[in-house]
Design a protein around this motif. Sequence first.
Motif, PDB file in Angstrom:
ATOM      1  N   GLY A   6       0.772  -1.226   0.000  1.00 55.37           N
ATOM      2  CA  GLY A   6       0.000   0.000   0.000  1.00 55.37           C
ATOM      3  C   GLY A   6       0.803   1.275   0.000  1.00 55.37           C
ATOM      4  N   GLU A   7       0.260   2.259   0.720  1.00 55.10           N
ATOM      5  CA  GLU A   7       0.803   3.617   0.667  1.00 55.10           C
ATOM      6  C   GLU A   7       2.253   3.687   1.113  1.00 55.10           C
ATOM      7  N   SER A   8       2.647   2.860   2.101  1.00 53.21           N
ATOM      8  CA  SER A   8       4.038   2.895   2.561  1.00 53.21           C
ATOM      9  C   SER A   8       4.990   2.474   1.441  1.00 53.21           C
ATOM     10  N   SER A   9       4.567   1.500   0.642  1.00 55.30           N
ATOM     11  CA  SER A   9       5.379   1.078  -0.497  1.00 55.30           C
ATOM     12  C   SER A   9       5.524   2.203  -1.507  1.00 55.30           C
ATOM     13  N   ILE A  10       4.416   2.899  -1.780  1.00 53.27           N
ATOM     14  CA  ILE A  10       4.460   4.008  -2.721  1.00 53.27           C
ATOM     15  C   ILE A  10       5.369   5.107  -2.188  1.00 53.27           C
TER      16      ILE A  10
END
Length: 229
Positions: A6-10
Amino acid sequence: MEKGSGESSISQSVLELIVYGAVHNMHITRTKVLKLLYLVDLRAVDEGLTCRSGIDWEWYNYGPFDRAVLAVEDTLVQVGAVVKERRQSASGTEYFELVPAPQFQPRQPGTFGLDRRYYDLLVSVMDAYGHLTAKQLGDFAYKTPPMLLAQDDDGARGVKLDMSLGLAGDRRTSRDKLRGLRRLRTRRQAVRGQQDEGDLSQLRDEVAAVASARRAATRTLVGSDEQGA
């Protein structure tokens, strides 16, 4: 970083890309961030990696897109990790370049938690395409297999991109996939219009039509489980 985180990966992917660009004197804009990460994800598919940027790619106005990337960039600016610096092109057009905040500028790339194999792919893509302009990257993105397939499918923007085609996808395979998807869609539309169960003999054909996709998904899931064991 694992697929689907999710957002942490992005955030990790975006920040890593911006830092690498600054260290290697590349002008990074939000348009270039989108196009470059799209190419990294396609390279990851070609290499058989389960790790990705976490971006859910679709065909928007100007190619591969996901609003989540813009939200992440805005957050990185708000928390002081990234700075938007006003620039002017040779033609006089103003734009914003994304650069690491002062506390990150001395920091070397490769330290924000990305999977090492995915980071290596990011580096290879940045080295190959990072110095291109946003327009050049956009033109290149439109020629990649997922975008070619999306454009063939009635030219409908807003469709999800089939990232399974990778960057080095076979054009013939792409067209075969498109024809198969259209056949399934036609059959399902016909079934939805029926008032009874209809002729069930086509069910076997539909199951067979998606057999290869099911096998590919199973291989991916099994491989992911084995890596996590």
